[in-house]
Design a protein around this motif. Structure first.
Motif, PDB file in Angstrom:
ATOM      1  N   TYR A 146     -79.793  27.966  -1.237  1.00  0.00           N
ATOM      2  CA  TYR A 146     -78.412  27.999  -0.867  1.00  0.00           C
ATOM      3  C   TYR A 146     -78.353  27.323   0.558  1.00  0.00           C
ATOM      4  O   TYR A 146     -77.603  26.407   0.739  1.00  0.00           O
ATOM      5  CB  TYR A 146     -77.862  29.134  -1.205  1.00  0.00           C
ATOM      6  CG  TYR A 146     -76.112  29.060  -0.879  1.00  0.00           C
ATOM      7  CD1 TYR A 146     -75.324  28.556  -1.974  1.00  0.00           C
ATOM      8  CD2 TYR A 146     -75.747  29.516   0.472  1.00  0.00           C
ATOM      9  CE1 TYR A 146     -74.075  28.676  -1.428  1.00  0.00           C
ATOM     10  CE2 TYR A 146     -74.506  29.241   0.760  1.00  0.00           C
ATOM     11  CZ  TYR A 146     -73.420  29.012  -0.406  1.00  0.00           C
ATOM     12  OH  TYR A 146     -72.152  29.092  -0.171  1.00  0.00           O
TER      13      TYR A 146
ATOM     14  N   ARG B 114     -72.552  14.865  -4.398  1.00  0.00           N
ATOM     15  CA  ARG B 114     -73.927  15.550  -4.521  1.00  0.00           C
ATOM     16  C   ARG B 114     -73.770  16.863  -4.556  1.00  0.00           C
ATOM     17  O   ARG B 114     -74.692  17.588  -5.144  1.00  0.00           O
ATOM     18  CB  ARG B 114     -74.419  15.037  -3.379  1.00  0.00           C
ATOM     19  CG  ARG B 114     -75.074  13.589  -3.208  1.00  0.00           C
ATOM     20  CD  ARG B 114     -75.747  13.383  -1.805  1.00  0.00           C
ATOM     21  NE  ARG B 114     -76.327  11.851  -1.791  1.00  0.00           N
ATOM     22  CZ  ARG B 114     -77.701  11.920  -2.196  1.00  0.00           C
ATOM     23  NH1 ARG B 114     -78.422  12.778  -2.549  1.00  0.00           N
ATOM     24  NH2 ARG B 114     -78.312  10.694  -2.156  1.00  0.00           N
TER      25      ARG B 114
ATOM     26  N   PHE C  85     -71.705  18.842  -6.065  1.00  0.00           N
ATOM     27  CA  PHE C  85     -71.429  19.357  -7.581  1.00  0.00           C
ATOM     28  C   PHE C  85     -72.859  19.146  -8.453  1.00  0.00           C
ATOM     29  O   PHE C  85     -73.063  20.138  -9.152  1.00  0.00           O
ATOM     30  CB  PHE C  85     -70.364  18.481  -8.268  1.00  0.00           C
ATOM     31  CG  PHE C  85     -69.051  19.063  -7.942  1.00  0.00           C
ATOM     32  CD1 PHE C  85     -68.670  20.387  -8.021  1.00  0.00           C
ATOM     33  CD2 PHE C  85     -68.027  18.124  -7.633  1.00  0.00           C
ATOM     34  CE1 PHE C  85     -67.202  20.852  -7.929  1.00  0.00           C
ATOM     35  CE2 PHE C  85     -66.881  18.488  -7.208  1.00  0.00           C
ATOM     36  CZ  PHE C  85     -66.527  19.949  -7.404  1.00  0.00           C
ATOM     37  N   MET C  86     -73.600  18.148  -7.976  1.00  0.00           N
ATOM     38  CA  MET C  86     -74.995  18.069  -8.601  1.00  0.00           C
ATOM     39  C   MET C  86     -75.903  19.127  -8.205  1.00  0.00           C
ATOM     40  O   MET C  86     -76.716  19.585  -9.200  1.00  0.00           O
ATOM     41  CB  MET C  86     -75.624  16.615  -8.320  1.00  0.00           C
ATOM     42  CG  MET C  86     -74.692  15.297  -8.922  1.00  0.00           C
ATOM     43  SD  MET C  86     -75.072  13.718  -8.166  1.00  0.00           S
ATOM     44  CE  MET C  86     -76.654  13.439  -9.172  1.00  0.00           C
TER      45      MET C  86
ATOM     46  N   LEU D 107     -74.997  22.103  -7.315  1.00  0.00           N
ATOM     47  CA  LEU D 107     -74.515  23.310  -7.948  1.00  0.00           C
ATOM     48  C   LEU D 107     -75.113  23.437  -9.341  1.00  0.00           C
ATOM     49  O   LEU D 107     -75.469  24.636  -9.954  1.00  0.00           O
ATOM     50  CB  LEU D 107     -73.082  23.797  -7.698  1.00  0.00           C
ATOM     51  CG  LEU D 107     -72.474  23.780  -6.483  1.00  0.00           C
ATOM     52  CD1 LEU D 107     -70.727  23.842  -6.436  1.00  0.00           C
ATOM     53  CD2 LEU D 107     -73.049  24.911  -5.926  1.00  0.00           C
ATOM     54  N   TYR D 108     -74.827  22.414  -9.898  1.00  0.00           N
ATOM     55  CA  TYR D 108     -75.529  22.599 -11.395  1.00  0.00           C
ATOM     56  C   TYR D 108     -76.969  22.689 -11.558  1.00  0.00           C
ATOM     57  O   TYR D 108     -77.350  23.535 -12.413  1.00  0.00           O
ATOM     58  CB  TYR D 108     -75.300  21.255 -11.948  1.00  0.00           C
ATOM     59  CG  TYR D 108     -75.836  20.828 -13.351  1.00  0.00           C
ATOM     60  CD1 TYR D 108     -75.064  21.499 -14.438  1.00  0.00           C
ATOM     61  CD2 TYR D 108     -76.882  20.036 -13.640  1.00  0.00           C
ATOM     62  CE1 TYR D 108     -75.641  21.384 -15.972  1.00  0.00           C
ATOM     63  CE2 TYR D 108     -77.398  20.138 -14.764  1.00  0.00           C
ATOM     64  CZ  TYR D 108     -76.689  20.645 -16.195  1.00  0.00           C
ATOM     65  OH  TYR D 108     -77.236  20.516 -17.259  1.00  0.00           O
ATOM     66  N   LEU D 109     -77.707  22.331 -10.524  1.00  0.00           N
ATOM     67  CA  LEU D 109     -79.289  22.555 -10.416  1.00  0.00           C
ATOM     68  C   LEU D 109     -79.515  24.083  -9.975  1.00  0.00           C
ATOM     69  O   LEU D 109     -80.602  24.592 -10.310  1.00  0.00           O
ATOM     70  CB  LEU D 109     -79.883  21.392  -9.901  1.00  0.00           C
ATOM     71  CG  LEU D 109     -79.841  20.002 -10.331  1.00  0.00           C
ATOM     72  CD1 LEU D 109     -80.607  19.177  -9.625  1.00  0.00           C
ATOM     73  CD2 LEU D 109     -80.595  20.095 -11.605  1.00  0.00           C
TER      74      LEU D 109
ATOM     75  N   THR E 176     -78.039  26.793  -9.943  1.00  0.00           N
ATOM     76  CA  THR E 176     -77.207  27.894 -10.475  1.00  0.00           C
ATOM     77  C   THR E 176     -78.025  29.238 -10.543  1.00  0.00           C
ATOM     78  O   THR E 176     -77.647  30.287 -10.072  1.00  0.00           O
ATOM     79  CB  THR E 176     -76.759  27.789 -11.811  1.00  0.00           C
ATOM     80  OG1 THR E 176     -76.010  26.580 -12.041  1.00  0.00           O
ATOM     81  CG2 THR E 176     -75.873  28.861 -12.393  1.00  0.00           C
ATOM     82  N   LYS E 177     -79.349  29.178 -10.568  1.00  0.00           N
ATOM     83  CA  LYS E 177     -80.286  30.150 -10.712  1.00  0.00           C
ATOM     84  C   LYS E 177     -81.140  30.335  -9.552  1.00  0.00           C
ATOM     85  O   LYS E 177     -81.753  31.392  -9.365  1.00  0.00           O
ATOM     86  CB  LYS E 177     -81.029  30.222 -12.097  1.00  0.00           C
ATOM     87  CG  LYS E 177     -80.119  30.224 -13.474  1.00  0.00           C
ATOM     88  CD  LYS E 177     -81.187  30.451 -14.664  1.00  0.00           C
ATOM     89  CE  LYS E 177     -80.258  30.546 -15.873  1.00  0.00           C
ATOM     90  NZ  LYS E 177     -81.227  30.300 -16.888  1.00  0.00           N
TER      91      LYS E 177
ATOM     92  N   SER F 125     -80.105  29.553  -6.510  1.00  0.00           N
ATOM     93  CA  SER F 125     -79.459  29.373  -4.915  1.00  0.00           C
ATOM     94  C   SER F 125     -79.885  30.731  -4.041  1.00  0.00           C
ATOM     95  O   SER F 125     -79.697  30.479  -2.820  1.00  0.00           O
ATOM     96  CB  SER F 125     -78.016  29.471  -5.305  1.00  0.00           C
ATOM     97  OG  SER F 125     -77.519  30.677  -6.076  1.00  0.00           O
TER      98      SER F 125
END
Length: 295
Positions: A69, A133, A135-136, A138-140, A142-143, A145
């Motif tokens: 993160y 970028r 949002f991309m 955050l999608y990757l 998610t687990k 961060s």
């Protein structure tokens, strides 16, 4: 040794940019002229980019590992400021074109309002790019961060998915091709007008030199955008130690130096800025080599 040299030279460039930023806010004329307002905007973005890159380099040199993160936030800040510089170069090239080709309409076209709108569009376009970028990521992430990174924080460690490479190539190619066309068209326009008898030859020649330097600066920024691909190709043929030395050289020459060219182009070539800039750069000591020419 390479790390210390890279860090030392990068800090020197950061100091030069910071001094010019201070110089551009030291006089009222710099705050009311479109050319210097655009320069300040690009220089501010370049300085933030240099500072974020230096922080990433410092963390990597000390082998400090952070969470995905935190690393993602630092890398996004660095990538955000990458887009601002080439877009600012395009606007500044247009400003030079109008100043030489339409001198009587320059004050009307590039007034305070239009300059502010141009800067807002540059930052808005860059924000949309970084939002995509984000949002991309955050999608990757998610687990991932809150997990500690296995390697040091870098752009390559964050944007590891193939979709990032495809997006980077398409975006960078379109962006830099468009900006390159704008700068080249401005150069050709100024070159044609420079042949006119009524044109100020000295002003046109100086504008041509500035546009040519902008094109060189854009080329260096373009190369730095694809530095990851270049290093990956080199890594297949050389060892890790040689690769690290090449990375240090590329870090200074391609990531840091292009961000300092604006300070050198305008800080040393512009007669209005040079004397004040050199005074501030030398902490108000007399710099006879530069100042005696203006006395």
């Amino acid at each position: 040794m390479f790390g210390m040299l890279s860090m030392g030279s990068s800090c020197s460039f950061l100091y030069i940019n910071s001094v010019l930023l201070f110089t551009l806010r030291s006089k009222q004329v710099f705050c009311e002229t479109s050319r210097y307002i655009l320069l300040y905007n690009m220089l501010f973005a370049d300085t933030v980019h240099m500072a974020s890159n230096l922080l990433l380099y410092f963390l990597a040199s000390l082998r400090i590992k952070i969470t995905y993160y935190a690393c993602g936030a630092l890398v996004l800040l660095s990538v955000f400021t990458i887009t601002i510089s080439p877009l600012s170069l395009a606007v500044m090239s247009l400003e030079r074109y109008v100043a030489v080709c339409y001198p009587l309409r320059h004050a009307t076209i590039f007034n305070m309002r239009s300059t502010g709108m141009a800067i807002a569009l540059v930052w808005g376009f860059s924000f949309i790019h970084i939002l995509i970028r984000g949002f991309m990521l955050l999608y990757l992430f998610t687990k991932l961060s809150l997990k500690q990174m296995g390697d040091f924080c870098s752009k390559e460690a964050v944007f590891f998915a193939p979709m990032f490479n495809d997006f980077e190539e398409a975006y960078a190619s379109t962006l830099f091709l468009s900006i390159g066309v704008v700068i080249i068209a401005s150069y050709i326009g100024v070159a044609l007008v420079a042949r006119s008898v009524s044109t100020d030859k000295a002003s046109a020649r100086k504008a041509l030199q500035t546009l040519l330097l902008h094109l060189i600066q854009l080329s260096l920024i373009l190369i730095s955008t694809f530095i990851s691909t270049i290093l990956m190709a080199i890594a297949r043929t050389v060892g890790r130690l040689v690769l690290m030395r090449i990375y240090n050289v590329c870090f200074v020459c391609l990531n840091i130096l292009p961000r300092c060219l604006s300070a050198l182009i305008y800080g040393l070539r512009d007669q209005t800025i040079r004397a004040i800039f050199m005074q501030n750069l030398c902490c108000h000591l007399r710099c006879s080599v530069f100042l005696n020419k203006n006395q």
